[in-house]
Design a protein around this motif. Structure first.
Motif, PDB file in Angstrom:
ATOM      1  N   TYR A  39       5.083  -2.393  -4.101  1.00 27.56           N
ATOM      2  CA  TYR A  39       6.194  -3.293  -3.784  1.00 27.56           C
ATOM      3  C   TYR A  39       5.663  -4.674  -3.402  1.00 27.56           C
ATOM      4  CZ  TYR A  39      10.439  -5.119  -1.632  1.00 27.56           C
ATOM      5  OH  TYR A  39      11.521  -5.904  -1.310  1.00 27.56           O
ATOM      6  N   TYR A  40       4.629  -4.699  -2.579  1.00 26.81           N
ATOM      7  CA  TYR A  40       4.021  -5.965  -2.168  1.00 26.81           C
ATOM      8  C   TYR A  40       3.511  -6.741  -3.380  1.00 26.81           C
ATOM      9  CZ  TYR A  40       0.238  -9.030  -0.703  1.00 26.81           C
ATOM     10  OH  TYR A  40      -0.607 -10.106  -0.553  1.00 26.81           O
ATOM     11  N   LEU A  41       2.804  -6.079  -4.285  1.00 26.12           N
ATOM     12  CA  LEU A  41       2.254  -6.759  -5.455  1.00 26.12           C
ATOM     13  C   LEU A  41       3.350  -7.360  -6.322  1.00 26.12           C
ATOM     14  CD1 LEU A  41      -0.602  -4.354  -6.641  1.00 26.12           C
ATOM     15  CD2 LEU A  41      -0.862  -6.552  -5.474  1.00 26.12           C
ATOM     16  N   LEU A  42       4.423  -6.614  -6.535  1.00 32.90           N
ATOM     17  CA  LEU A  42       5.523  -7.115  -7.364  1.00 32.90           C
ATOM     18  C   LEU A  42       6.163  -8.353  -6.730  1.00 32.90           C
ATOM     19  CD1 LEU A  42       7.204  -3.745  -8.406  1.00 32.90           C
ATOM     20  CD2 LEU A  42       5.907  -5.297  -9.899  1.00 32.90           C
ATOM     21  N   GLN A  43       6.355  -8.323  -5.420  1.00 28.28           N
ATOM     22  CA  GLN A  43       6.936  -9.472  -4.735  1.00 28.28           C
ATOM     23  C   GLN A  43       5.959 -10.647  -4.693  1.00 28.28           C
ATOM     24  OE1 GLN A  43      10.105  -9.966  -3.519  1.00 28.28           O
ATOM     25  NE2 GLN A  43      10.587  -8.039  -4.579  1.00 28.28           N
ATOM     26  N   ASP A  44       4.701 -10.345  -4.484  1.00 27.16           N
ATOM     27  CA  ASP A  44       3.714 -11.417  -4.347  1.00 27.16           C
ATOM     28  C   ASP A  44       3.468 -12.129  -5.670  1.00 27.16           C
ATOM     29  OD1 ASP A  44       2.280 -12.671  -2.239  1.00 27.16           O
ATOM     30  OD2 ASP A  44       0.401 -11.951  -3.102  1.00 27.16           O
ATOM     31  N   TYR A  45       3.689 -11.456  -6.774  1.00 24.30           N
ATOM     32  CA  TYR A  45       3.519 -12.107  -8.066  1.00 24.30           C
ATOM     33  C   TYR A  45       4.521 -13.257  -8.189  1.00 24.30           C
ATOM     34  CZ  TYR A  45       2.398 -12.529 -13.025  1.00 24.30           C
ATOM     35  OH  TYR A  45       1.968 -12.998 -14.247  1.00 24.30           O
ATOM     36  N   PHE A  46       5.769 -13.006  -7.833  1.00 23.18           N
ATOM     37  CA  PHE A  46       6.789 -14.067  -7.820  1.00 23.18           C
ATOM     38  C   PHE A  46       6.364 -15.182  -6.868  1.00 23.18           C
ATOM     39  CE2 PHE A  46      10.456 -15.986  -5.732  1.00 23.18           C
ATOM     40  CZ  PHE A  46      11.238 -16.392  -6.799  1.00 23.18           C
ATOM     41  N   TYR A  47       5.864 -14.801  -5.713  1.00 24.40           N
ATOM     42  CA  TYR A  47       5.414 -15.781  -4.726  1.00 24.40           C
ATOM     43  C   TYR A  47       4.338 -16.682  -5.316  1.00 24.40           C
ATOM     44  CZ  TYR A  47       3.250 -17.598  -0.451  1.00 24.40           C
ATOM     45  OH  TYR A  47       2.725 -18.428   0.515  1.00 24.40           O
ATOM     46  N   LEU A  48       3.345 -16.090  -5.981  1.00 23.28           N
ATOM     47  CA  LEU A  48       2.223 -16.868  -6.508  1.00 23.28           C
ATOM     48  C   LEU A  48       2.666 -17.862  -7.574  1.00 23.28           C
ATOM     49  CD1 LEU A  48      -0.532 -14.106  -6.740  1.00 23.28           C
ATOM     50  CD2 LEU A  48      -0.441 -16.013  -5.125  1.00 23.28           C
ATOM     51  N   GLY A  88      -4.851  -7.521 -12.817  1.00 22.29           N
ATOM     52  CA  GLY A  88      -5.718  -6.350 -12.799  1.00 22.29           C
ATOM     53  C   GLY A  88      -5.278  -5.333 -11.767  1.00 22.29           C
ATOM     54  N   LEU A  89      -4.879  -5.798 -10.595  1.00 18.40           N
ATOM     55  CA  LEU A  89      -4.405  -4.895  -9.548  1.00 18.40           C
ATOM     56  C   LEU A  89      -3.129  -4.177  -9.975  1.00 18.40           C
ATOM     57  CD1 LEU A  89      -4.937  -7.152  -6.403  1.00 18.40           C
ATOM     58  CD2 LEU A  89      -6.243  -5.106  -6.972  1.00 18.40           C
ATOM     59  N   LEU A  90      -2.236  -4.909 -10.628  1.00 20.29           N
ATOM     60  CA  LEU A  90      -0.991  -4.295 -11.106  1.00 20.29           C
ATOM     61  C   LEU A  90      -1.292  -3.133 -12.044  1.00 20.29           C
ATOM     62  CD1 LEU A  90       1.101  -7.516 -11.800  1.00 20.29           C
ATOM     63  CD2 LEU A  90       1.697  -5.746 -10.141  1.00 20.29           C
ATOM     64  N   ARG A  91      -2.173  -3.368 -12.996  1.00 19.15           N
ATOM     65  CA  ARG A  91      -2.521  -2.306 -13.946  1.00 19.15           C
ATOM     66  C   ARG A  91      -3.142  -1.116 -13.229  1.00 19.15           C
ATOM     67  NH1 ARG A  91      -3.948  -6.896 -17.061  1.00 19.15           N
ATOM     68  NH2 ARG A  91      -6.112  -6.751 -16.352  1.00 19.15           N
ATOM     69  N   GLY A 152     -14.691   1.722   6.258  1.00 18.94           N
ATOM     70  CA  GLY A 152     -14.392   3.142   6.092  1.00 18.94           C
ATOM     71  C   GLY A 152     -13.257   3.420   5.125  1.00 18.94           C
ATOM     72  N   ASN A 153     -12.788   2.389   4.440  1.00 21.20           N
ATOM     73  CA  ASN A 153     -11.649   2.532   3.532  1.00 21.20           C
ATOM     74  C   ASN A 153     -12.092   3.202   2.231  1.00 21.20           C
ATOM     75  OD1 ASN A 153      -9.440   2.059   1.756  1.00 21.20           O
ATOM     76  ND2 ASN A 153      -8.866   0.243   2.912  1.00 21.20           N
ATOM     77  N   LYS A 154     -11.417   4.299   1.864  1.00 22.53           N
ATOM     78  CA  LYS A 154     -11.777   5.059   0.663  1.00 22.53           C
ATOM     79  C   LYS A 154     -10.894   4.720  -0.543  1.00 22.53           C
ATOM     80  CE  LYS A 154     -14.780   7.363   3.104  1.00 22.53           C
ATOM     81  NZ  LYS A 154     -16.220   7.039   2.989  1.00 22.53           N
ATOM     82  N   VAL A 155      -9.961   3.786  -0.364  1.00 22.27           N
ATOM     83  CA  VAL A 155      -9.049   3.428  -1.463  1.00 22.27           C
ATOM     84  C   VAL A 155      -9.600   2.180  -2.148  1.00 22.27           C
ATOM     85  CG1 VAL A 155      -6.680   2.871  -2.105  1.00 22.27           C
ATOM     86  CG2 VAL A 155      -7.126   4.361  -0.134  1.00 22.27           C
ATOM     87  N   ASP A 156     -10.171   2.378  -3.334  1.00 23.88           N
ATOM     88  CA  ASP A 156     -10.890   1.299  -4.001  1.00 23.88           C
ATOM     89  C   ASP A 156     -10.039   0.054  -4.237  1.00 23.88           C
ATOM     90  OD1 ASP A 156     -13.143   2.842  -4.069  1.00 23.88           O
ATOM     91  OD2 ASP A 156     -12.912   3.469  -6.157  1.00 23.88           O
ATOM     92  N   VAL A 157      -8.785   0.247  -4.636  1.00 21.18           N
ATOM     93  CA  VAL A 157      -7.954  -0.915  -4.939  1.00 21.18           C
ATOM     94  C   VAL A 157      -7.672  -1.733  -3.689  1.00 21.18           C
ATOM     95  CG1 VAL A 157      -5.725   0.311  -4.691  1.00 21.18           C
ATOM     96  CG2 VAL A 157      -5.900  -1.694  -6.202  1.00 21.18           C
ATOM     97  N   TYR A 158      -7.553  -1.094  -2.539  1.00 20.85           N
ATOM     98  CA  TYR A 158      -7.343  -1.825  -1.295  1.00 20.85           C
ATOM     99  C   TYR A 158      -8.599  -2.603  -0.907  1.00 20.85           C
ATOM    100  CZ  TYR A 158      -3.139   1.055  -0.535  1.00 20.85           C
ATOM    101  OH  TYR A 158      -1.918   1.671  -0.648  1.00 20.85           O
ATOM    102  N   VAL A 159      -9.748  -1.980  -1.100  1.00 17.95           N
ATOM    103  CA  VAL A 159     -11.019  -2.645  -0.768  1.00 17.95           C
ATOM    104  C   VAL A 159     -11.210  -3.876  -1.640  1.00 17.95           C
ATOM    105  CG1 VAL A 159     -13.530  -2.412  -0.743  1.00 17.95           C
ATOM    106  CG2 VAL A 159     -12.083  -0.527   0.074  1.00 17.95           C
ATOM    107  N   ARG A 160     -10.921  -3.756  -2.940  1.00 16.89           N
ATOM    108  CA  ARG A 160     -11.086  -4.905  -3.827  1.00 16.89           C
ATOM    109  C   ARG A 160     -10.114  -6.021  -3.475  1.00 16.89           C
ATOM    110  NH1 ARG A 160     -12.448  -0.944  -7.459  1.00 16.89           N
ATOM    111  NH2 ARG A 160     -10.322  -0.587  -8.198  1.00 16.89           N
ATOM    112  N   TRP A 161      -8.866  -5.649  -3.164  1.00 15.51           N
ATOM    113  CA  TRP A 161      -7.885  -6.661  -2.772  1.00 15.51           C
ATOM    114  C   TRP A 161      -8.357  -7.397  -1.527  1.00 15.51           C
ATOM    115  CZ3 TRP A 161      -5.151  -7.351   1.729  1.00 15.51           C
ATOM    116  CH2 TRP A 161      -4.092  -8.262   1.678  1.00 15.51           C
ATOM    117  N   ALA A 162      -8.760  -6.666  -0.514  1.00 13.56           N
ATOM    118  CA  ALA A 162      -9.129  -7.270   0.767  1.00 13.56           C
ATOM    119  C   ALA A 162     -10.419  -8.071   0.683  1.00 13.56           C
ATOM    120  CB  ALA A 162      -9.266  -6.180   1.825  1.00 13.56           C
ATOM    121  N   SER A 163     -11.352  -7.633  -0.159  1.00 15.65           N
ATOM    122  CA  SER A 163     -12.654  -8.292  -0.236  1.00 15.65           C
ATOM    123  C   SER A 163     -12.555  -9.729  -0.720  1.00 15.65           C
ATOM    124  CB  SER A 163     -13.585  -7.492  -1.152  1.00 15.65           C
ATOM    125  OG  SER A 163     -13.861  -6.224  -0.599  1.00 15.65           O
ATOM    126  N   THR A 164     -11.520 -10.044  -1.473  1.00  9.36           N
ATOM    127  CA  THR A 164     -11.301 -11.418  -1.930  1.00  9.36           C
ATOM    128  C   THR A 164     -11.271 -12.386  -0.759  1.00  9.36           C
ATOM    129  OG1 THR A 164     -10.013 -10.667  -3.833  1.00  9.36           O
ATOM    130  CG2 THR A 164      -9.680 -12.957  -3.140  1.00  9.36           C
TER     131      THR A 164
END
Length: 214
Positions: A39-48, A88-91, A152-164
């Protein structure tokens, strides 16, 4: 202390709530339900998309070529870099760019974007910078606050998002915006209404993302 730091200190009551918002805490710990992230990604795309438009409007109002380059660089980076990353995150979470482009923005998102576009189209350059800075800066502060949680985060997509937002490149971007505001010769009282509104919209955006509604 520069005017940007004065503004953040003044907004700390809301700023601190953003840093400890359950959406970001759960995301950095890897506990956030993926539906909330979608939900966040879909809304943030419009924001960007609209954020890039606001920055382009700011460039037209810049008082110097250097500041015009700063605003245009931010707009270009949003369109080419951050939006490409989002695609990429959406996919990765099973969504498409087409789905994001056709998503109806929630009420908070629409109001936030209306505020930014109006500030950058109708007000001065520094008022616009005061309005866009909280978005950039809160993401940096969130990342630094929760850096250890991310380990300690095991969710790869969250780690990649946050690492930016933990990159040196992102830190330099935020510092360049703060510096532009600090050197603009405008007082905190003049810029406060724009900074304050943006910080409040940032909190409301996280609230809406966490609820999955407007």
């Amino acid at each position: 202390m520069g005017v940007s730091e004065v503004l953040r200190d003044r907004a700390w009551g809301v700023w601190g709530r953003i840093l400890e918002h359950p959406f970001v805490v759960e995301l950095y710990e890897g506990r956030l339900p993926v539906d909330k992230f979608r939900y966040y990604l879909l809304q943030d795309y419009f924001y960007l998309v609209n954020f890039a438009k606001a920055l382009s409007l700011a460039a037209a109002r810049a008082p110097s070529v250097g500041l015009m380059k700063l605003a245009l660089g931010l707009a270009y980076g949003t369109v080419t870099g951050e939006m490409a990353n989002y695609e990429g995150l959406l996919r990765e979470v099973g969504l498409s760019v087409e789905a994001a482009a056709s998503t109806e923005p929630n009420e908070v998102n629409r109001a936030y974007m209306s505020f930014l576009l109006a500030a950058c189209a109708l007000e001065g350059f520094y008022e616009c910078m005061a309005a866009v800075l909280p978005c950039f800066w809160t993401y940096l502060d969130i990342a630094e606050r929760h850096r250890e949680r991310l380990r300690g985060n095991k969710v790869d997509v969250y780690v990649r998002w946050a690492s930016t937002y933990l990159s040196e490149e992102y830190r330099r971007l935020v510092e360049s915006l703060k510096s532009a505001l600090d050197k603009g010769g405008r007082g905190a009282d003049e810029l406060w209404p724009y900074f304050k509104a943006a910080v409040e919209y940032e909190l409301a955006f996280w609230d809406a993302a966490y609820r999955g509604t407007s």
